[in-house]
Design a protein around this motif. Structure first.
Motif, PDB file in Angstrom:
ATOM      1  N   ILE A  19      21.144  -7.808   0.447  1.00 52.59           N
ATOM      2  CA  ILE A  19      20.537  -6.527   0.815  1.00 52.59           C
ATOM      3  C   ILE A  19      19.300  -6.318  -0.053  1.00 52.59           C
ATOM      4  CG2 ILE A  19      20.826  -4.022   0.909  1.00 52.59           C
ATOM      5  CD1 ILE A  19      23.822  -4.467   1.249  1.00 52.59           C
ATOM      6  N   ILE A  20      18.187  -5.977   0.570  1.00 58.15           N
ATOM      7  CA  ILE A  20      16.954  -5.678  -0.156  1.00 58.15           C
ATOM      8  C   ILE A  20      16.660  -4.186   0.000  1.00 58.15           C
ATOM      9  CG2 ILE A  20      14.493  -6.157  -0.390  1.00 58.15           C
ATOM     10  CD1 ILE A  20      14.990  -8.909   0.822  1.00 58.15           C
ATOM     11  N   ILE A  21      16.582  -3.490  -1.141  1.00 64.58           N
ATOM     12  CA  ILE A  21      16.293  -2.060  -1.133  1.00 64.58           C
ATOM     13  C   ILE A  21      14.923  -1.834  -1.774  1.00 64.58           C
ATOM     14  CG2 ILE A  21      17.007   0.226  -1.948  1.00 64.58           C
ATOM     15  CD1 ILE A  21      19.879  -0.741  -1.904  1.00 64.58           C
ATOM     16  N   ARG A  22      14.088  -1.059  -1.073  1.00 63.61           N
ATOM     17  CA  ARG A  22      12.731  -0.812  -1.564  1.00 63.61           C
ATOM     18  C   ARG A  22      12.658   0.518  -2.301  1.00 63.61           C
ATOM     19  NH1 ARG A  22       7.280   0.132   2.111  1.00 63.61           N
ATOM     20  NH2 ARG A  22       5.935   0.677   0.336  1.00 63.61           N
ATOM     21  N   HIS A  23      11.958   0.499  -3.452  1.00 67.61           N
ATOM     22  CA  HIS A  23      11.737   1.699  -4.263  1.00 67.61           C
ATOM     23  C   HIS A  23      10.224   1.807  -4.521  1.00 67.61           C
ATOM     24  CE1 HIS A  23      16.038   0.934  -5.125  1.00 67.61           C
ATOM     25  NE2 HIS A  23      15.640  -0.287  -5.444  1.00 67.61           N
ATOM     26  N   GLY A  24       9.486   2.229  -3.539  1.00 71.15           N
ATOM     27  CA  GLY A  24       8.023   2.249  -3.675  1.00 71.15           C
ATOM     28  C   GLY A  24       7.501   0.828  -3.557  1.00 71.15           C
ATOM     29  N   VAL A  52       0.876  -1.169   0.000  1.00 70.57           N
ATOM     30  CA  VAL A  52       0.000   0.000   0.000  1.00 70.57           C
ATOM     31  C   VAL A  52       0.915   1.222   0.000  1.00 70.57           C
ATOM     32  CG1 VAL A  52      -1.732   1.311   1.276  1.00 70.57           C
ATOM     33  CG2 VAL A  52      -1.858  -1.188   1.212  1.00 70.57           C
ATOM     34  N   LEU A  53       0.790   2.054  -1.022  1.00 72.13           N
ATOM     35  CA  LEU A  53       1.771   3.134  -1.219  1.00 72.13           C
ATOM     36  C   LEU A  53       1.286   4.482  -0.708  1.00 72.13           C
ATOM     37  CD1 LEU A  53       2.966   2.300  -4.859  1.00 72.13           C
ATOM     38  CD2 LEU A  53       4.021   1.606  -2.698  1.00 72.13           C
ATOM     39  N   THR A  54       2.175   5.170  -0.029  1.00 67.65           N
ATOM     40  CA  THR A  54       1.953   6.563   0.330  1.00 67.65           C
ATOM     41  C   THR A  54       2.193   7.397  -0.929  1.00 67.65           C
ATOM     42  OG1 THR A  54       4.279   6.904   0.896  1.00 67.65           O
ATOM     43  CG2 THR A  54       2.804   6.140   2.675  1.00 67.65           C
TER      44      THR A  54
END
Length: 407
Positions: free
Chosen positions: A342-347, A261-263
């Protein structure tokens, strides 16, 4: 042939020729781009995997590297074959066009010569005046005047047509000469690549023969690596589900949808990430994709099927790993009997970097595009420095190769 009909035929022929040339030109450009990419890939592959002969590698790794190199070279040969075949068709088409143009040019010249003779015989102004004065009435005189003007215009048009055809013929001859040169270069390159391919295939045969008696043991090692990869997949899937659940809970959404669920801020970041598809920087400064996304066959044992959730990039020893886009570190994990990820979140997108020996960030850190986040693990036993790189949209696996910029 009337002037009007001639020009209609000329325009139609030119349009058809333009369409054909454009289509063939686009295909050649596409093939040339593919060829340049394969050349660069081979160059990087040689630099990263075959330049250091002192570096000790396991036989399995040597076979895998050589098999991959053979595949790349076969693709390169295939592309040069396609280019040469396309050039052959273009050359044949141009030769037919040249023959046709020569015939048309000769007809135009003959027609023009006949007109000049006829014009010379009746060139005097007196004969034109007499031709007009001998008219029975004004209407006939007017028509005869129009005829004289049309005939003069037709002569000019024939002269222009001859110039046009002559220029067209000259241009085609130049183009044909260039195509023949290009084709010869492709043939020579193709022969050279085939000789190199034969050598590499022989080298691979020798290596395969050296492990033939122990193939069972090596197949077991390959299967073990596959099991480790499956374990990594399960762990990453678990971490992604946890990240989605935690993020949605924070946003006040407890229903499990498998999607973030995105801001507004996260949505904007996701849109920017998506807009950069095919333009993302590589996670290492130098590298080649040794193992592609999706289902395929083991580079060592063709009977074993592999299903990669990402791509494996062969990099330099202890290469720095960089984030491909700005985002936030979602999690860091060390898989049992394996290395760090490493897990990086982009939205609602995730980029994953696995097989790291060093980590320079921590969970929750905000990351900028190109920021160094760790270091690739260099295996002393196999001699490999492989980065496992993945991209997800929510919990859906995507092909990372389609997202990275062409190098």
């Amino acid at each position: 042939m009337s002037t009007k009909r001639f020009y209609i035929t000329l325009v139609f022929a030119l349009l058809l020729s333009c369409f054909a040339v454009t289509a063939q030109g686009n295909k050649q450009k596409e093939l040339e781009a593919q060829l340049q990419q394969k050349r660069k890939e081979l160059k990087e592959l040689n630099a990263l995997l075959f330049s250091n002969k002192k570096q000790k590698k396991s036989v399995i790794t040597l076979i895998e590297d050589l098999t991959y190199k053979v595949r790349v070279r076969k693709n390169l040969i295939k592309i040069t074959n396609e280019q040469a075949n396309l050039l052959t068709r273009e050359i044949n088409g141009n030769q037919k066009e040249i023959t046709s143009l020569r015939t048309q040019l000769q007809e135009l010249k003959d027609d023009y010569a006949a007109m000049l003779v006829k014009s010379y015989k009746s060139k005097s102004e007196q004969s034109k005046v007499m031709f007009l004065l001998s008219s029975d009435n004004f209407k006939q005189a007017y028509k005869r005047l129009q005829y004289i003007k049309q005939y003069a215009n037709y002569q000019k048009e024939q002269g222009v047509a001859i110039k046009t055809k002559t220029k067209q013929l000259q241009d085609l001859n130049i183009q044909l000469s260039k195509q023949k040169e290009d084709k010869q270069k492709l043939i020579e390159e193709n022969r050279s690549e085939k000789r190199q391919l034969e050598k590499e295939l022989k080298d691979r045969e020798v290596l395969m023969a050296s492990i033939k008696s122990d193939m069972g043991k090596f197949s077991a090692q390959i299967k073990k690596k596959k099991q480790e990869a499956d374990r990594l997949d399960r762990e990453i899937d678990r971490l992604i589900k946890l990240a989605i659940a935690a993020s949605n809970k924070k946003a006040g959404k407890t229903t499990s949808t498998g999607k973030f669920v995105l801001t507004p801020e996260a949505k904007k970041l996701a849109v920017n990430f998506e807009a950069n598809k095919g333009k993302l920087g590589w996670p290492v400064s130098r590298g080649v994709i040794k193992s592609k996304f999706g289902k395929g066959r083991s580079l060592t044992d063709n009977s074993i099927e592999v299903n990669n959730s990402g791509i494996k990039i062969a990099a330099e020893k202890r290469a720095e790993v960089k984030s491909v886009f700005k985002g936030k570190v979602s999690s860091i994990t060390i898989v049992k009997n394996a290395n760090a990820a490493i897990i990086i979140r982009h939205g609602n997108y995730l980029s994953i970097y696995y097989n790291l020996s060093k980590i320079y960030v921590k969970t929750g850190d905000k990351i900028e595009t190109g920021q160094v986040i760790g270091e690739v693990f260099s295996n002393k036993t196999t001699g490999e420095s492989l980065l496992d790189f993945r991209i997800y949209k929510n919990d859906q696996k995507l092909n990372p190769e389609l997202w990275l910029a062409k190098y």
